[in-house]
Scaffold this active site. Sequence first.
Site, short mmCIF file in Angstrom:
data_model
loop_
_atom_site.label_atom_id
_atom_site.label_comp_id
_atom_site.label_asym_id
_atom_site.label_seq_id
_atom_site.Cartn_x
_atom_site.Cartn_y
_atom_site.Cartn_z
N TYR A 154 1.06 -0.93 -0.35
CA TYR A 154 -0.56 0.07 0.04
C TYR A 154 1.13 1.38 -0.39
O TYR A 154 0.73 2.41 -1.21
CB TYR A 154 -0.36 -0.50 1.45
CG TYR A 154 -1.98 1.58 1.56
CD1 TYR A 154 -2.73 1.39 0.77
CD2 TYR A 154 -2.00 1.52 2.75
CE1 TYR A 154 -3.09 2.70 0.32
CE2 TYR A 154 -2.81 2.69 3.20
CZ TYR A 154 -3.80 3.52 1.75
OH TYR A 154 -4.78 4.36 1.62
N ALA A 155 1.86 1.62 0.83
CA ALA A 155 2.91 2.22 1.21
C ALA A 155 3.42 2.51 -0.77
O ALA A 155 3.66 3.71 -0.89
CB ALA A 155 4.18 2.30 1.72
#
Length: 251
Positions: A154-155
Amino acid sequence: MSRLKGKVALITGAGQGVGQGIAYALAAEGARIALVGRTAGKLDDTCAEIRRRGGEAHPFVCDVMLKEGIKHCVEQVVAHFDGVQVLVNNAQVVPLGRLLEVTDEAFMQGIDSGPLATMRMMRACYPHLCGDGSIVNCVSSAAVRWDASGYGHYAAVKEAIRALTRAAACEWGSTGIRVNAIAPHAMSPSMAGWVAEHPEEAAAFFETIPLGRVGDCEKDIGRAVAFLVSAEAGYLTGATVPLDGGQAYWG
């Protein structure tokens, strides 16, 4: 309040959560809203609420993971509203999980719906934004969490959007287009679901927010975006604004 009067704002993922809150806030400032999302019913409900409040909005069903869908969507918005001056890229499939758990397919969905869709939507809107346009891309503080376990994919997806935001700001500033990013914490349906599934982690997370609460999608996130895309923020571009109650430390 009419600091966005005469502006047309295209907002992706506008049927719920942060996108919906932004739509409400921009409509309250006089913008005409192009609500973009995959689920017609949610768009219709949001559209009806904006109209009930006295604003103007129209729904456009679009899957931002489809290249031709984005092109067609922007064409429809421009045809309906005779232009677009504000773009908010909010839609995102979230690839959460540990590095050994997230599949390649899930990661690619995050890329397709995130940085790739953001870039395609910016490119499609570019000719219409030149002169006095503004773009806001939604990113995340996941890359600077105190514990990044379970947030790597996600990051990575969101940091790619941050990089594209900065590049667009630098490359398109001479055309009058401003490009910024926001990293919000808001009580969206996805956040509420995460809180319900991970109560202990959520409690620990909330304790790290100096203001002691998670933001409201409209009042805290939407109104800030209304400022960012207004003339009052006319000298701000290339920035990431953490709308998170002071939780993240970007360094």
